[in-house]
Motif scaffolding. Structure first.
Motif, PDB file in Angstrom:
ATOM      1  N   MET A 213       0.937  -1.178   0.305  1.00  0.00           N
ATOM      2  CA  MET A 213      -0.052   0.088  -0.402  1.00  0.00           C
ATOM      3  C   MET A 213       0.532   1.017   0.029  1.00  0.00           C
ATOM      4  O   MET A 213       1.908   1.346   0.648  1.00  0.00           O
ATOM      5  N   ARG A 214       0.454   1.892  -0.837  1.00  0.00           N
ATOM      6  CA  ARG A 214       1.255   3.375  -0.543  1.00  0.00           C
ATOM      7  C   ARG A 214       0.270   4.230  -0.359  1.00  0.00           C
ATOM      8  O   ARG A 214      -0.917   4.370  -1.265  1.00  0.00           O
ATOM      9  N   VAL A 215       0.572   5.451   0.690  1.00  0.00           N
ATOM     10  CA  VAL A 215       0.232   5.678   1.663  1.00  0.00           C
ATOM     11  C   VAL A 215       0.614   7.268   1.483  1.00  0.00           C
ATOM     12  O   VAL A 215       2.013   7.698   1.505  1.00  0.00           O
ATOM     13  N   LEU A 216      -0.504   8.394   0.680  1.00  0.00           N
ATOM     14  CA  LEU A 216       0.034   9.601   1.531  1.00  0.00           C
ATOM     15  C   LEU A 216      -1.055  10.464   2.294  1.00  0.00           C
ATOM     16  O   LEU A 216      -2.157  10.136   2.685  1.00  0.00           O
TER      17      LEU A 216
ATOM     18  N   GLY B  64       2.168  18.554  11.115  1.00  0.00           N
ATOM     19  CA  GLY B  64       1.976  18.725  12.767  1.00  0.00           C
ATOM     20  C   GLY B  64       2.857  17.742  13.321  1.00  0.00           C
ATOM     21  O   GLY B  64       3.107  16.521  12.691  1.00  0.00           O
ATOM     22  N   ALA B  65       2.577  17.079  14.904  1.00  0.00           N
ATOM     23  CA  ALA B  65       3.110  16.382  15.692  1.00  0.00           C
ATOM     24  C   ALA B  65       1.876  15.309  15.349  1.00  0.00           C
ATOM     25  O   ALA B  65       2.524  13.737  15.419  1.00  0.00           O
ATOM     26  N   ARG B  66       0.919  15.377  15.348  1.00  0.00           N
ATOM     27  CA  ARG B  66      -0.180  13.922  14.709  1.00  0.00           C
ATOM     28  C   ARG B  66      -0.009  13.309  13.335  1.00  0.00           C
ATOM     29  O   ARG B  66      -0.160  12.153  13.383  1.00  0.00           O
ATOM     30  N   GLU B  67      -0.033  14.212  12.592  1.00  0.00           N
ATOM     31  CA  GLU B  67       0.498  13.419  10.782  1.00  0.00           C
ATOM     32  C   GLU B  67       2.284  13.160  11.007  1.00  0.00           C
ATOM     33  O   GLU B  67       1.856  11.736  10.897  1.00  0.00           O
ATOM     34  N   HIS B  68       3.185  13.372  12.325  1.00  0.00           N
ATOM     35  CA  HIS B  68       4.005  12.643  12.538  1.00  0.00           C
ATOM     36  C   HIS B  68       3.652  11.855  12.871  1.00  0.00           C
ATOM     37  O   HIS B  68       4.507  10.438  12.967  1.00  0.00           O
TER      38      HIS B  68
ATOM     39  N   ALA C 185       2.179  15.489   3.061  1.00  0.00           N
ATOM     40  CA  ALA C 185       2.564  17.124   2.215  1.00  0.00           C
ATOM     41  C   ALA C 185       1.795  17.856   3.047  1.00  0.00           C
ATOM     42  O   ALA C 185       0.291  17.819   3.400  1.00  0.00           O
ATOM     43  N   PRO C 186       2.394  18.825   3.715  1.00  0.00           N
ATOM     44  CA  PRO C 186       3.478  19.504   3.259  1.00  0.00           C
ATOM     45  C   PRO C 186       4.516  18.916   4.132  1.00  0.00           C
ATOM     46  O   PRO C 186       5.916  19.329   3.215  1.00  0.00           O
ATOM     47  N   GLY C 187       4.306  17.848   5.281  1.00  0.00           N
ATOM     48  CA  GLY C 187       4.999  17.625   6.758  1.00  0.00           C
ATOM     49  C   GLY C 187       5.853  18.909   6.473  1.00  0.00           C
ATOM     50  O   GLY C 187       5.615  19.455   6.854  1.00  0.00           O
TER      51      GLY C 187
ATOM     52  N   GLY D 130      10.963  16.864  10.890  1.00  0.00           N
ATOM     53  CA  GLY D 130      10.842  15.534  11.324  1.00  0.00           C
ATOM     54  C   GLY D 130      10.048  14.493  10.791  1.00  0.00           C
ATOM     55  O   GLY D 130      10.779  13.464  10.532  1.00  0.00           O
ATOM     56  N   ILE D 131       8.815  14.403   9.773  1.00  0.00           N
ATOM     57  CA  ILE D 131       8.404  13.327   9.072  1.00  0.00           C
ATOM     58  C   ILE D 131       9.429  13.745   8.186  1.00  0.00           C
ATOM     59  O   ILE D 131       9.443  11.772   6.814  1.00  0.00           O
ATOM     60  N   ALA D 132      10.505  14.834   7.200  1.00  0.00           N
ATOM     61  CA  ALA D 132      10.871  14.300   6.072  1.00  0.00           C
ATOM     62  C   ALA D 132      11.968  13.173   6.490  1.00  0.00           C
ATOM     63  O   ALA D 132      12.211  12.552   5.841  1.00  0.00           O
ATOM     64  N   GLN D 133      11.764  12.951   7.522  1.00  0.00           N
ATOM     65  CA  GLN D 133      13.209  12.155   7.971  1.00  0.00           C
ATOM     66  C   GLN D 133      12.672  10.621   8.132  1.00  0.00           C
ATOM     67  O   GLN D 133      13.181   9.348   7.441  1.00  0.00           O
ATOM     68  N   GLN D 134      11.520  10.271   7.197  1.00  0.00           N
ATOM     69  CA  GLN D 134      10.435   8.817   7.801  1.00  0.00           C
ATOM     70  C   GLN D 134      10.053   8.878   6.144  1.00  0.00           C
ATOM     71  O   GLN D 134       8.994   7.767   5.506  1.00  0.00           O
ATOM     72  N   ALA D 135       9.679   9.996   5.425  1.00  0.00           N
ATOM     73  CA  ALA D 135       8.891   9.890   4.231  1.00  0.00           C
ATOM     74  C   ALA D 135       8.835  11.002   3.525  1.00  0.00           C
ATOM     75  O   ALA D 135      10.231  11.526   3.814  1.00  0.00           O
ATOM     76  N   ASP D 136       8.952  10.586   1.924  1.00  0.00           N
ATOM     77  CA  ASP D 136       8.990  12.325   1.169  1.00  0.00           C
ATOM     78  C   ASP D 136       8.031  12.998   1.123  1.00  0.00           C
ATOM     79  O   ASP D 136       6.514  13.099   1.543  1.00  0.00           O
ATOM     80  N   VAL D 137       8.421  14.019   1.569  1.00  0.00           N
ATOM     81  CA  VAL D 137       7.231  15.339   2.450  1.00  0.00           C
ATOM     82  C   VAL D 137       7.316  16.056   0.226  1.00  0.00           C
ATOM     83  O   VAL D 137       8.584  16.459  -0.427  1.00  0.00           O
ATOM     84  N   ARG D 138       6.262  16.820   0.453  1.00  0.00           N
ATOM     85  CA  ARG D 138       5.800  17.764  -1.002  1.00  0.00           C
ATOM     86  C   ARG D 138       5.332  18.556  -0.310  1.00  0.00           C
ATOM     87  O   ARG D 138       4.406  19.077   0.221  1.00  0.00           O
ATOM     88  N   PRO D 139       5.494  19.728  -1.089  1.00  0.00           N
ATOM     89  CA  PRO D 139       5.167  21.488  -0.422  1.00  0.00           C
ATOM     90  C   PRO D 139       4.096  21.335  -0.576  1.00  0.00           C
ATOM     91  O   PRO D 139       3.875  23.056  -2.200  1.00  0.00           O
TER      92      PRO D 139
END
Ligand code: GLY
Length: 425
Positions: free
Chosen positions: A1-4, A9-13, A31-33, A36-45
């Motif tokens: 599964m691919r999840v976006l 925020g910290a909830r999304e982290h 997105a936008p992440g 911290g999230i960027a260390q574990q997922a691809d983030v997009r602005p």
């Protein structure tokens, strides 16, 4: 599964961390992440409130599931747009998100469903405010009728403070909701809901005031813990049966079925559970603690909810012990927070604790800086609440943020067995 995952925020982290633990989740994009999230997922602005941009990213990423964290995109109909593009989405339609976005709608649904909640009145004209205040309080509960990230609420025994808040909201063009005060310890119960199927997660308790001992103004939430040692096991079933299921059924009957996370904020009073508010998404910061104890694959649960197959999904399993979130907030929060302060000590790895990013950014030279009010969350688990508290506070003491502040009493009253349910009348 691919999840976006949509949000920053910290909830999304916490959602990203839990999704990454699910072996069926192959890729996570946010997105936008945040850094911290960027260390574990691809983030997009990508702007989370632009349906076109979110759908374009979900399509490009080949998402099997989009998970929308915050309420604003939900109220704006981003989940509808994702579903219209043929992609499964965890989060309610704009029509169903009114359970949070319109307090008048929520009160109407609760009234029709026979759910216990505070008596309320909407005031939209300054000339009506004094007479309306006389029909309530003390204690006065004065709320912004729209979305206010928890900060639009003043609960006070001081009539002039209640009046000032109401007048200020009206001056800004926001209708005011006055409510009778609901007594009793508060519970946040998050339920996965797909139509009329309701699956509760662990109950949690938020700490909304800025200061120790529940003093000072309301915030978006300064910390939380789960489970609640003072809440009898049967109370969750009671809340599901008397509050969440009737509301889900009423919404389905109105042709606005709820799909996603229905958050019941309750006061456990002498007459049983009474609804303080409903939210249409995971709560922040309770989610960070609740997901720390989840022992089931999160992706499967969210996908089952999003695709209307929750009734056939395996019930969530939970680790033993307790979890706590402590929020480190910026100088001057919950007023206008100071941003741009350099944060150090957030990146060391320690067992049974996690540092989740909320309002952070990365400076051009690579330094981690504050970029919002609730900057970081320290989440810790332990065999019991006292152990989880000790770990969280040891970890947060090692983080340096000029002007940063946090409450020192998250989960303390529960750990010291100072919370009890009032006798039923
Ligand atoms: N914990 C409060 C909220 O998420 O609104």
């Amino acid at each position: 599964m691919r999840v976006l995952v949509i949000g920053s925020g910290a909830r999304e982290h916490a959602l990203v961390v839990a999704l990454r633990r699910d072996p069926a989740v192959r890729a996570v994009c946010a997105a936008p992440g945040n850094p911290g999230i960027a260390q574990q997922a691809d983030v997009r602005p990508v702007d989370p409130t632009s349906a076109e941009s979110v759908v374009a990213l979900a399509t490009e990423f080949k998402a099997d599931l989009v998970v929308i964290g915050p309420e604003v995109p939900l109220v704006l109909g981003i989940a509808d747009a994702v579903r219209s593009a043929g992609i499964a989405c965890f989060g309610p339609s704009a029509a169903a998100a009114r359970i949070e976005g319109s307090k008048a709608f929520a009160k109407d649904v609760m009234g029709a469903a026979g759910v216990c909640t505070a008596r309320s009145e909407i005031v939209d004209h300054p000339g009506e405010l004094d007479a309306a205040l006389d029909r309530f309080g003390p204690t006065w509960v004065v709320k912004d009728d729209g979305l206010a990230a928890g900060k639009g609420v003043v609960v006070t025994a001081d009539r002039s403070a209640a009046r000032d808040h109401g007048a200020e909201l009206l001056e800004q063009g926001h209708p005011v909701l006055l409510e009778s005060f609901l007594d009793g310890p508060e519970v946040s119960l998050f339920c996965l809901v797909d139509g009329e199927t309701v699956v509760p997660l662990l109950p949690a308790q938020d700490h909304k005031r800025i200061g120790d001992g529940d003093t000072g103004p309301n915030t978006g939430g300064m910390g939380a813990y789960t489970p609640l040692p003072w809440l009898p096991a049967e109370s969750v079933a009671e809340i599901v049966d008397t509050v969440v299921k009737p509301v889900a059924a009423e919404m389905a009957q109105r042709d606005v079925p709820f799909s996603g996370l229905l958050y019941a904020g309750l006061a456990m009073g002498q007459a049983g559970p009474a609804v303080v508010e409903f939210n249409c998404r995971f709560g922040d910061p309770e989610t960070q603690a609740v997901l720390a104890l989840l022992d089931s694959p999160l992706g499967a649960l969210l996908h089952a909810t999003a695709t209307g197959t929750l009734a056939r999904a395996e019930a969530p399993r939970w680790k033993d012990g307790a979890a706590i979130t402590v929020v480190l907030s910026a100088e001057n929060y919950p007023g206008r927070p100071r941003t741009g302060d350099v944060i150090t000590g957030a990146d060391t790895v320690e067992p049974d604790t996690e540092v989740l990013h909320g309002g952070t950014a990365q400076r051009a030279d690579g330094a981690l800086i504050s970029a919002g009010g609730r900057v970081l969350n320290v989440v810790a688990t332990g065999a019991d609440l006292s152990e989880a508290r000790a770990r969280a506070y040891a970890r947060i003491a090692g983080i340096k943020l000029p002007g940063g502040h946090y409450r020192t009493d998250i989960g303390l009253a529960a750990a010291e067995a100072r919370i009890s349910l009032p006798a039923r009348v």
